[in-house]
Scaffold this motif. Structure first.
Motif, PDB file in Angstrom:
ATOM      1  N   SER A 174      -1.318  -0.464  -1.301  1.00 40.44           N
ATOM      2  CA  SER A 174      -0.490  -1.642  -1.017  1.00 40.44           C
ATOM      3  C   SER A 174       0.255  -1.497   0.298  1.00 40.44           C
ATOM      4  CB  SER A 174       0.510  -1.861  -2.161  1.00 40.44           C
ATOM      5  OG  SER A 174      -0.147  -2.181  -3.357  1.00 40.44           O
ATOM      6  N   ALA A 175       0.771  -0.296   0.580  1.00 39.30           N
ATOM      7  CA  ALA A 175       1.544  -0.077   1.811  1.00 39.30           C
ATOM      8  C   ALA A 175       0.679  -0.278   3.048  1.00 39.30           C
ATOM      9  CB  ALA A 175       2.150   1.323   1.801  1.00 39.30           C
ATOM     10  N   ILE A 176      -0.558   0.243   3.008  1.00 38.72           N
ATOM     11  CA  ILE A 176      -1.456   0.091   4.167  1.00 38.72           C
ATOM     12  C   ILE A 176      -1.819  -1.378   4.382  1.00 38.72           C
ATOM     13  CG2 ILE A 176      -3.796   0.578   5.001  1.00 38.72           C
ATOM     14  CD1 ILE A 176      -3.517   3.387   3.848  1.00 38.72           C
ATOM     15  N   LYS A 177      -2.159  -2.085   3.308  1.00 42.86           N
ATOM     16  CA  LYS A 177      -2.538  -3.492   3.429  1.00 42.86           C
ATOM     17  C   LYS A 177      -1.365  -4.342   3.899  1.00 42.86           C
ATOM     18  CE  LYS A 177      -6.271  -3.541  -0.004  1.00 42.86           C
ATOM     19  NZ  LYS A 177      -6.721  -4.093  -1.311  1.00 42.86           N
ATOM     20  N   ASN A 178      -0.168  -4.085   3.321  1.00 38.83           N
ATOM     21  CA  ASN A 178       0.996  -4.904   3.665  1.00 38.83           C
ATOM     22  C   ASN A 178       1.584  -4.553   5.025  1.00 38.83           C
ATOM     23  OD1 ASN A 178       1.034  -6.496   1.318  1.00 38.83           O
ATOM     24  ND2 ASN A 178       2.021  -4.847   0.172  1.00 38.83           N
ATOM     25  N   SER A 179       1.067  -3.466   5.631  1.00 46.31           N
ATOM     26  CA  SER A 179       1.482  -3.115   6.989  1.00 46.31           C
ATOM     27  C   SER A 179       0.544  -3.721   8.033  1.00 46.31           C
ATOM     28  CB  SER A 179       1.526  -1.583   7.155  1.00 46.31           C
ATOM     29  OG  SER A 179       2.515  -1.025   6.311  1.00 46.31           O
ATOM     30  N   GLY A 180      -0.460  -4.463   7.557  1.00 52.80           N
ATOM     31  CA  GLY A 180      -1.354  -5.176   8.474  1.00 52.80           C
ATOM     32  C   GLY A 180      -2.632  -4.441   8.813  1.00 52.80           C
ATOM     33  N   PHE A 181      -3.020  -3.440   8.013  1.00 53.38           N
ATOM     34  CA  PHE A 181      -4.236  -2.669   8.285  1.00 53.38           C
ATOM     35  C   PHE A 181      -5.217  -2.823   7.126  1.00 53.38           C
ATOM     36  CE2 PHE A 181      -0.684  -0.563  10.390  1.00 53.38           C
ATOM     37  CZ  PHE A 181      -1.122  -0.537  11.706  1.00 53.38           C
ATOM     38  N   ASP A 182      -6.508  -2.670   7.429  1.00 55.54           N
ATOM     39  CA  ASP A 182      -7.541  -2.765   6.399  1.00 55.54           C
ATOM     40  C   ASP A 182      -7.652  -1.438   5.655  1.00 55.54           C
ATOM     41  OD1 ASP A 182      -8.182  -5.377   7.085  1.00 55.54           O
ATOM     42  OD2 ASP A 182      -9.614  -4.714   8.630  1.00 55.54           O
ATOM     43  N   PHE A 183      -7.767  -1.533   4.339  1.00 54.02           N
ATOM     44  CA  PHE A 183      -7.963  -0.318   3.540  1.00 54.02           C
ATOM     45  C   PHE A 183      -9.457  -0.129   3.322  1.00 54.02           C
ATOM     46  CE2 PHE A 183      -8.176   2.339  -0.212  1.00 54.02           C
ATOM     47  CZ  PHE A 183      -7.172   3.268   0.034  1.00 54.02           C
ATOM     48  N   PRO A 184     -10.005   1.043   3.639  1.00 55.58           N
ATOM     49  CA  PRO A 184     -11.458   1.263   3.543  1.00 55.58           C
ATOM     50  C   PRO A 184     -11.964   1.159   2.097  1.00 55.58           C
ATOM     51  CG  PRO A 184     -10.306   3.342   3.942  1.00 55.58           C
ATOM     52  CD  PRO A 184      -9.294   2.255   4.097  1.00 55.58           C
TER      53      PRO A 184
ATOM     54  N   GLY B 287       7.422  11.610   3.224  1.00 54.85           N
ATOM     55  CA  GLY B 287       8.038  10.322   2.939  1.00 54.85           C
ATOM     56  C   GLY B 287       7.359   9.577   1.804  1.00 54.85           C
ATOM     57  N   GLU B 288       8.157   8.880   1.040  1.00 54.07           N
ATOM     58  CA  GLU B 288       7.631   8.027  -0.032  1.00 54.07           C
ATOM     59  C   GLU B 288       7.526   6.599   0.493  1.00 54.07           C
ATOM     60  OE1 GLU B 288       9.104   6.225  -4.323  1.00 54.07           O
ATOM     61  OE2 GLU B 288       9.825   8.205  -3.705  1.00 54.07           O
ATOM     62  N   LEU B 289       6.488   5.895   0.087  1.00 56.45           N
ATOM     63  CA  LEU B 289       6.260   4.529   0.555  1.00 56.45           C
ATOM     64  C   LEU B 289       6.554   3.506  -0.538  1.00 56.45           C
ATOM     65  CD1 LEU B 289       2.901   4.990   2.493  1.00 56.45           C
ATOM     66  CD2 LEU B 289       5.118   4.466   3.509  1.00 56.45           C
ATOM     67  N   SER B 290       7.163   2.402  -0.148  1.00 53.32           N
ATOM     68  CA  SER B 290       7.272   1.261  -1.050  1.00 53.32           C
ATOM     69  C   SER B 290       6.018   0.405  -0.856  1.00 53.32           C
ATOM     70  CB  SER B 290       8.534   0.456  -0.746  1.00 53.32           C
ATOM     71  OG  SER B 290       8.515  -0.022   0.579  1.00 53.32           O
ATOM     72  N   LEU B 291       5.844  -0.599  -1.700  1.00 49.96           N
ATOM     73  CA  LEU B 291       4.616  -1.393  -1.635  1.00 49.96           C
ATOM     74  C   LEU B 291       4.494  -2.184  -0.341  1.00 49.96           C
ATOM     75  CD1 LEU B 291       4.371  -2.715  -5.310  1.00 49.96           C
ATOM     76  CD2 LEU B 291       3.344  -0.665  -4.304  1.00 49.96           C
ATOM     77  N   ASP B 292       5.631  -2.491   0.307  1.00 47.81           N
ATOM     78  CA  ASP B 292       5.568  -3.245   1.561  1.00 47.81           C
ATOM     79  C   ASP B 292       5.512  -2.345   2.787  1.00 47.81           C
ATOM     80  OD1 ASP B 292       8.096  -2.231   1.488  1.00 47.81           O
ATOM     81  OD2 ASP B 292       9.133  -4.135   1.835  1.00 47.81           O
ATOM     82  N   GLY B 293       5.396  -1.014   2.576  1.00 44.94           N
ATOM     83  CA  GLY B 293       5.253  -0.084   3.693  1.00 44.94           C
ATOM     84  C   GLY B 293       6.546   0.546   4.163  1.00 44.94           C
ATOM     85  N   LYS B 294       7.661   0.188   3.534  1.00 47.11           N
ATOM     86  CA  LYS B 294       8.932   0.800   3.903  1.00 47.11           C
ATOM     87  C   LYS B 294       8.962   2.273   3.460  1.00 47.11           C
ATOM     88  CE  LYS B 294      11.436  -2.673   5.629  1.00 47.11           C
ATOM     89  NZ  LYS B 294      10.391  -3.688   5.711  1.00 47.11           N
TER      90      LYS B 294
END
Length: 509
Positions: free
Chosen positions: A50-60, A107-114
Motif C-alpha cells: 500500500s505504501a509503494i502504491k500510495n506514494s505514486g509508484f508501481d508495485f511489481p 522505519g515503519e510505514l503507514s498505508l499512505d507512505g508516511k
C-alpha cells in the motif's frame, strides 16, 4: 533482479546488523518474507504494498522474496518496512542499487507512505559504527534521539516518497545535526520538594544517607505518615546524571519505546513505581524474546515498591540477584540477554495488617498476625536493604500547626549528598565503583576503618541483636557514608551508632 541493503534489529539493549536481500523473479505474484520474522514483520507485506502504491509508484506483479539475514536471529517490529520497500524499488529499477550500499534504513510505514517512529533507535545508531556504517535513514520523529551518536550521519524523512527522491538525487538533504544535544544535566524543575514534608526528621535524615551512599531503604509506618511523600522526593536530592549515565538509561527506555517524542536523552533520574499486582516478568524483565523490566527501567534511578508486603513473595524474591549484581540476565531457550539494573530500591510497608501497630491508634492485630505479616518479606531480601527505618504517625500538633517552619529544601540536602558522593568518586577512582553501597569485602576492609570505641560498639551490637554477616557489612557501608557526610576519614562511634539505628527491622526477622 537482486538488491541488497542494511537494516538493524535490537537484541537486548544492543543492536545487530541485518542484511535485507530482495529478489524479484518471473512467476506467480507471491510476496514472501523469510529469515525468522515474527507476525509484525510478516504483516509488513500489506503495509509495503500500500505504501509503494500510495506514494505514486508501481508495485511489481512478480514473485518477490525478501530474506532477512542472519536467519537465526528473530526479527520483530515494523522497522523493516522501509528497507524492504527500498529494496523492492531498487530491484524494480526505480532507484539505483548503488545508492543503497552505504545506508542503513530503519522505519515503519503507514498505508499512505508516511514514516512512523520505531523503538530502539538510539542503541541501533550507537552500534552502527562498529559495523563500518556511517549513514542511516530514520523517521523524522526519531531524529533527535538518533543524533546522540556523533559519528553517524542522520537523514530523517517524513515519508517514503521523500526518501526515494533523495536516493535518486532529485533533492539534496544535509545530515541532521543538533546544535546542542538536549542534555540539561538533570536540571528539570519539579514541583515537589523535601521542604513540603512536615516533621519526620529521622526518616528524612535516613533518605539523605541513602542517597549519599546509594543505599537501599525501607520505611515502615502507619498509613498517612509520609512514606510515599519521602520516596517521591528522593530523586530530587540525588546527584544529577552524567552524560554517560543518561545515554545508558536512554538506551533502555528507547528499546521499551518510552523516550518522549522529540527528546534526545533522558536527563532526569528515573523513578519507577510499579503496582503491587505486577508480575515477576514485568518487574525483572523477560518474555519469549526478553525485554527490559521495571528494575532495568529504573537503572541509574529509583525503584519504589509501595506496600511491599502486598507484592507476591515470588515476585519479591527475584529482586535478590539484581540487588547484588546490578545486572539482570534473562535466559530463554532461544537466546540469553543481559540488562543493566543498577538502581536504588526504596520500599514502604505498614507495620501490621491493620496499620496501627506502634501508633497511638488501637491495633487490632495479635502478635502472631504481626509476625506473619512482616515475614512476607524474607530475611535474605531484608538483609539486602541497607537502611530500615520506622516512620511514626505525625502528631496532631505537627499536622495542624500554622506556625511557619522553615524546612530544608531538596537543593540544600542535595548539596551535601553531592559533596559526599564526590569523596566516594575520588576514593574509588579506577575501581568501577561509584558509591559506598557498591563496595565489596576488599573495599570494606580497606576503607571502613573504625576507631576503637566504634569497633567495640559494633561488636556488642552484633552480639546482642544477632545481626547476620551481610547485615554487618551493611552497617559498615552505611557508617562509611555517614562519616563521608561528616567529612571524617575514620568511622567514629556516633557514626556506628547512627548506622545501627538504621537496622530497626532486623529484630522482627
Amino acid at each position: 533482479m537482486i538488491s541488497f541493503l542494511y537494516s538493524a534489529s535490537v537484541q537486548g539493549i544492543d543492536a545487530c546488523l541485518i542484511d535485507v536481500e530482495i529478489d524479484i523473479s518471473s512467476g506467480l505474484p507471491v510476496f514472501s518474507i523469510v529469515g525468522l520474522p515474527d507476525t509484525s514483520v510478516k504483516e509488513s507485506r500489506d503495509r509495503v504494498v500500500s505504501a509503494i502504491k500510495n506514494s505514486g509508484f508501481d508495485f511489481p506483479t512478480k514473485k518477490i522474496t525478501v530474506n532477512l539475514a542472519p536467519a537465526d536471529i528473530k526479527k520483530e517490529g515494523g522497522a523493516f518496512d522501509l528497507p524492504i520497500s527500498l529494496g523492492i524499488l531498487a530491484s524494480s529499477g526505480i532507484i539505483e542499487k548503488k545508492s543503497l550500499q552505504n545506508f542503513c534504513a530503519i522505519g515503519e510505514l503507514s498505508l499512505d507512505g508516511k514514516l512512523r517512529p520505531v523503538k530502539g533507535i538510539l542503541p541501533i545508531v550507537l552500534s552502527l559504527h562498529k559495523f563500518g556504517i556511517t549513514q542511516v535513514i530514520v523517521p523524522e520523529k526519531n531524529k533527535n534521539e538518533a543524533c546522540v551518536a556523533k559519528d553517524i550521519e542522520i537523514y530523517p524523512f517524513t515519508d517514503l516518497k521523500d526518501v526515494i527522491q533523495f536516493l535518486k538525487k532529485e533533492t539534496v538533504v544535509e545530515p541532521y545535526k543538533q546544535d546542542s544535544i538536549s542534555f540539561q544535566n538533570g536540571s528539570t524543575k519539579t514541583s515537589i520538594d523535601f521542604s513540603d514534608i512536615k516533621g519526620q526528621l529521622f526518616a528524612k535524615r535516613a533518605a539523605e544517607v541513602a542517597c549519599a551512599g546509594g543505599h537501599n531503604m525501607i520505611m515502615v509506618g502507619p498509613p498517612g505518615s509520609g512514606k510515599t511523600m519521602i520516596a517521591k522526593r528522593i530523586p530530587t536530592i540525588l546527584p544529577s546524571m552524567s552524560f554517560e549515565e543518561s545515554v545508558e538509561t536512554t538506551k533502555i527506555w528507547s528499546v521499551s519505546g518510552l523516550v518522549p517524542a522529540g527528546e534526545s536523552l533522558i536527563t532526569d533520574r528515573p523513578f519507577r513505581s510499579p503496582h503491587h499486582t505486577t508480575s515477576s516478568v514485568a518487574l525483572i524483565g523477560g518474555g519469549s524474546y526478553p525485554k527490559p523490566g521495571e528494575v532495568s527501567l529504573a537503572h541509574n534511578g529509583v525503584l519504589f515498591l509501595d506496600e511491599l508486603t502486598e507484592f507476591r513473595r515470588d515476585v519479591l524474591e527475584v529482586l535478590r540477584q539484581p540487588l547484588e549484581d546490578k545486572i539482570v540476565t534473562v535466559s530463554r531457550a532461544k537466546n540469553t540477554l543481559s540488562f543493566p539494573a543498577s538502581f536504588m530500591l526504596i520500599a514502604s510497608m505498614n507495620p501490621c495488617p491493620c496499620g496501627n501497630y506502634g501508633s497511638d491508634k488501637e491495633c487490632t492485630c495479635n502478635p502472631y498476625q504481626v509476625k506473619r505479616y512482616r515475614s512476607k518479606i524474607s530475611g535474605p531480601l531484608m538483609d539486602r536493604i541497607d537502611i530500615q527505618v520506622e516512620v511514626p504517625a505525625l502528631k496532631i500538633d505537627e499536622i495542624t500547626s500554622t506556625q511557619t517552619v522553615t524546612n530544608e529544601t531538596s537543593q540544600q540536602i542535595k548539596e551535601r549528598v553531592i559533596k559526599a558522593r564526590n569523596i566516594q568518586y575520588e576514593r574509588f577512582k579506577g575501581k568501577n565503583i561509584y558509591c559506598n553501597a557498591q563496595m565489596g569485602p576488599k573495599e570494606i576492609k580497606k576503607y571502613c576503618v573504625l576507631e576503637e570505641k566504634a569497633g567495640l560498639m559494633l561488636h556488642n551490637a552484633i552480639e546482642k541483636l544477632g545481626f547476620s554477616a551481610r547485615a554487618y557489612d551493611r552497617i559498615l557501608k552505611v557508617a562509611r557514608t555517614i562519616a563521608d557526610l561528616a567529612g571524617s576519614q575514620i568511622i567514629q562511634q556516633n557514626h556506628i551508632a547512627e548506622a545501627i539505628k538504621y537496622r530497626n527491622l532486623d529484630k522482627y526477622n
